[in-house]
Design an enzyme around this catalytic site. Structure first.
Site, PDB file in Angstrom:
ATOM      1  N   HIS A  26     -14.879   0.862  -1.183  1.00 34.76           N
ATOM      2  CA  HIS A  26     -13.347  -0.054  -0.303  1.00 34.76           C
ATOM      3  C   HIS A  26     -12.139   0.084   0.590  1.00 34.76           C
ATOM      4  CE1 HIS A  26     -15.541  -2.674  -4.064  1.00 34.76           C
ATOM      5  NE2 HIS A  26     -16.085  -2.951  -2.854  1.00 34.76           N
ATOM      6  N   GLY A  74     -16.333   1.716 -15.901  1.00 32.25           N
ATOM      7  CA  GLY A  74     -15.079   1.575 -16.008  1.00 32.25           C
ATOM      8  C   GLY A  74     -15.258  -0.095 -14.038  1.00 32.25           C
ATOM      9  N   THR A  75     -15.851  -0.899 -14.356  1.00 35.40           N
ATOM     10  CA  THR A  75     -16.011  -2.228 -13.510  1.00 35.40           C
ATOM     11  C   THR A  75     -17.153  -3.212 -14.279  1.00 35.40           C
ATOM     12  OG1 THR A  75     -16.624  -2.755 -11.404  1.00 35.40           O
ATOM     13  CG2 THR A  75     -18.315  -1.347 -12.303  1.00 35.40           C
ATOM     14  N   SER A  76     -15.466  -4.400 -14.063  1.00 36.49           N
ATOM     15  CA  SER A  76     -16.232  -5.640 -14.187  1.00 36.49           C
ATOM     16  C   SER A  76     -17.237  -6.252 -13.344  1.00 36.49           C
ATOM     17  CB  SER A  76     -14.776  -6.324 -13.480  1.00 36.49           C
ATOM     18  OG  SER A  76     -14.489  -6.171 -12.626  1.00 36.49           O
ATOM     19  N   TYR A 109       1.109  -1.239  -0.005  1.00 38.33           N
ATOM     20  CA  TYR A 109       0.377   0.356  -0.073  1.00 38.33           C
ATOM     21  C   TYR A 109       0.684   1.011   0.450  1.00 38.33           C
ATOM     22  CZ  TYR A 109      -4.170  -2.810   0.284  1.00 38.33           C
ATOM     23  OH  TYR A 109      -5.044  -3.445  -0.210  1.00 38.33           O
ATOM     24  N   GLN A 125     -15.869   2.310  -6.260  1.00 36.93           N
ATOM     25  CA  GLN A 125     -14.813   1.058  -6.051  1.00 36.93           C
ATOM     26  C   GLN A 125     -13.272   1.240  -5.318  1.00 36.93           C
ATOM     27  OE1 GLN A 125     -16.313  -2.886  -7.560  1.00 36.93           O
ATOM     28  NE2 GLN A 125     -17.210  -0.655  -8.717  1.00 36.93           N
ATOM     29  N   ASN A 126     -12.691   3.025  -5.788  1.00 37.07           N
ATOM     30  CA  ASN A 126     -11.701   2.712  -6.589  1.00 37.07           C
ATOM     31  C   ASN A 126     -10.877   3.899  -4.878  1.00 37.07           C
ATOM     32  OD1 ASN A 126     -11.887   1.977  -8.612  1.00 37.07           O
ATOM     33  ND2 ASN A 126     -11.805   3.814  -9.366  1.00 37.07           N
ATOM     34  N   VAL A 127      -9.590   3.281  -4.192  1.00 34.65           N
ATOM     35  CA  VAL A 127      -9.061   3.601  -3.024  1.00 34.65           C
ATOM     36  C   VAL A 127      -8.426   5.099  -3.614  1.00 34.65           C
ATOM     37  CG1 VAL A 127      -9.533   1.500  -1.702  1.00 34.65           C
ATOM     38  CG2 VAL A 127      -7.168   1.662  -3.270  1.00 34.65           C
ATOM     39  N   ASP A 128      -8.028   5.642  -4.903  1.00 34.60           N
ATOM     40  CA  ASP A 128      -7.519   6.296  -5.090  1.00 34.60           C
ATOM     41  C   ASP A 128      -7.936   7.145  -4.698  1.00 34.60           C
ATOM     42  OD1 ASP A 128      -9.203   6.880  -7.571  1.00 34.60           O
ATOM     43  OD2 ASP A 128      -8.217   5.202  -7.879  1.00 34.60           O
TER      44      ASP A 128
HETATM   45  N1  APR Z   1     -12.068   3.279 -19.726  1.00 31.54           N
HETATM   46  C1  APR Z   1     -13.165   2.169 -19.626  1.00 31.54           C
HETATM   47  N2  APR Z   1     -13.057   1.169 -18.635  1.00 31.54           N
HETATM   48  C2  APR Z   1     -11.952   0.772 -18.494  1.00 31.54           C
HETATM   49  C3  APR Z   1     -10.497   1.436 -18.930  1.00 31.54           C
HETATM   50  C4  APR Z   1     -10.738   1.738 -19.671  1.00 31.54           C
HETATM   51  N3  APR Z   1      -9.816   2.740 -20.308  1.00 31.54           N
HETATM   52  N4  APR Z   1      -9.371   0.019 -18.754  1.00 31.54           N
HETATM   53  C5  APR Z   1     -10.509  -0.831 -18.229  1.00 31.54           C
HETATM   54  N5  APR Z   1     -11.869  -1.073 -18.487  1.00 31.54           N
HETATM   55  C6  APR Z   1     -13.201  -1.857 -17.772  1.00 31.54           C
HETATM   56  C7  APR Z   1     -12.157  -3.252 -17.965  1.00 31.54           C
HETATM   57  O1  APR Z   1     -12.878  -3.381 -18.850  1.00 31.54           O
HETATM   58  C8  APR Z   1     -12.984  -3.869 -16.613  1.00 31.54           C
HETATM   59  O2  APR Z   1     -14.402  -4.241 -16.985  1.00 31.54           O
HETATM   60  O3  APR Z   1     -12.658  -1.310 -16.043  1.00 31.54           O
HETATM   61  C9  APR Z   1     -13.122  -2.557 -15.388  1.00 31.54           C
HETATM   62  C10 APR Z   1     -12.063  -2.609 -14.525  1.00 31.54           C
HETATM   63  O4  APR Z   1     -12.366  -4.417 -13.750  1.00 31.54           O
HETATM   64  P1  APR Z   1     -11.807  -5.109 -12.337  1.00 31.54           P
HETATM   65  O5  APR Z   1     -10.314  -4.086 -12.722  1.00 31.54           O
HETATM   66  O6  APR Z   1     -12.459  -6.198 -12.159  1.00 31.54           O
HETATM   67  O7  APR Z   1     -11.994  -3.349 -11.456  1.00 31.54           O
HETATM   68  P2  APR Z   1     -13.092  -3.131 -10.046  1.00 31.54           P
HETATM   69  O8  APR Z   1     -14.478  -3.207 -11.338  1.00 31.54           O
HETATM   70  O9  APR Z   1     -13.023  -2.226 -10.372  1.00 31.54           O
HETATM   71  O10 APR Z   1     -12.502  -3.748  -8.446  1.00 31.54           O
HETATM   72  C11 APR Z   1     -13.776  -4.118  -8.163  1.00 31.54           C
HETATM   73  O11 APR Z   1     -12.634  -5.552  -6.653  1.00 31.54           O
HETATM   74  O12 APR Z   1     -10.332  -6.018  -6.457  1.00 31.54           O
HETATM   75  C12 APR Z   1     -11.757  -5.852  -6.205  1.00 31.54           C
HETATM   76  O13 APR Z   1     -11.854  -4.103  -4.706  1.00 31.54           O
HETATM   77  C13 APR Z   1     -11.425  -4.507  -5.402  1.00 31.54           C
HETATM   78  O14 APR Z   1     -12.558  -2.261  -5.648  1.00 31.54           O
HETATM   79  C14 APR Z   1     -12.468  -3.299  -6.439  1.00 31.54           C
HETATM   80  C15 APR Z   1     -13.092  -4.093  -7.138  1.00 31.54           C
END
Ligand code: APR
Length: 229
Positions: free
Chosen positions: A104, A170-172, A53, A86-89
């Site tokens: 988070h 931007g989240t999976s 961290y 969900q971002n910690v930044d």
């Molecule tokens: N623009 C838009 N989407 C993007 C870009 C971009 N430039 N780059 C990547 N992505 C998308 C990917 O396609 C993916 O769907 O962002 C998503 C990132 O997904 P993850 O890496 O799973 O991140 P997130 O959904 O924030 O994770 C959730 O998981 O590890 C834990 O606690 C952590 O908060 C986090 C949580």
């Protein structure tokens, strides 16, 4: 003023230079997530977790918000906007968003390992072994690790329930409970989903999927929502 609720994930910070979690083969900046982001990992090797961290904080100090973060700030001129991230930044705050909820946790905060209600702002980037809370216990990163409760979830759900417009960006959508928040948006809300690699999301009326990078997708949404305001 109409209410916009945003759920952001790692993808909104990607164009600022912060790696996402699941775009890198299950490794997070070269580390096994289970080693650095679980209570078990902390028990096993505090020095490794603290160092991990510390590196994330150093990186966060050197990156800047991008146009997607700024678009959300611009929307505040026309809408009541709450960002649930969900971002910690701290890029949403750096850009100037006024209402940000960190589901988070936050990189630049620490908390007591004895009493989780003791949360502190950090001055620099380094948290060391031996740094203690006012009750004499080791401080840990103020991060919600895998397997831990999400204390902000109730407040976030209440926000989602008030959304006229809900933007998922931007989240999976694989980590719960965060991924289920959009289900609390009223049936009448308009939903936008922006992701360069569209995640699965249950279809519903008034849903617009924008398979683009965050900066491009947010530009489109901003133009549309300003016209509609
Ligand atoms: N623009 C838009 N989407 C993007 C870009 C971009 N430039 N780059 C990547 N992505 C998308 C990917 O396609 C993916 O769907 O962002 C998503 C990132 O997904 P993850 O890496 O799973 O991140 P997130 O959904 O924030 O994770 C959730 O998981 O590890 C834990 O606690 C952590 O908060 C986090 C949580």
């Amino acid at each position: 003023m109409k209410k916009i609720v945003v759920l952001s994930g790692a993808g909104i910070s990607a164009e600022s230079g912060i790696k996402t979690f699941r775009d890198s083969d299950g490794l997070w900046e070269g580390h096994d997530v289970m080693e650095v982001a679980t209570p078990e990992g902390w028990k096993k090797n505090q020095a490794l977790v603290l160092d991990f961290y510390n590196q994330r904080r150093k990186q966060a100090l050197s990156v800047k918000p991008n146009a997607a973060h700024y678009a959300l700030v611009e929307l505040e001129k026309h809408y009541d906007v709450t960002v649930i991230t969900q971002n910690v930044d701290n890029l949403h705050e750096k850009a100037g968003s006024s209402k940000v909820m960190h589901l988070h946790g936050e990189l630049f905060k620490t908390r007591s390992t004895f009493d989780e209600s003791l949360v502190y702002d950090m001055n620099g980037w380094e948290l060391k072994k031996g740094d203690k809370c006012e009750k004499g216990s080791q401080l840990r990163p103020h991060i919600v690790w895998f397997g831990e409760e999400v204390p902000m979830m109730d407040a976030a759900t209440k926000e989602a329930m008030k959304a006229d417009i809900f933007i998922v960006i931007g989240t999976s959508l694989v980590v719960y409970p965060a991924a289920g928040l959009v289900d609390f948006a009223p049936a009448t809300s308009k939903i936008y989903v922006v992701d360069q690699n569209m995640p699965y999301i249950s279809p519903r009326p008034n849903m617009i999927l924008i398979e683009e990078k965050a900066t491009i997708g947010m530009k489109k949404i901003l133009e549309e929502l300003i016209l509609a305001s």
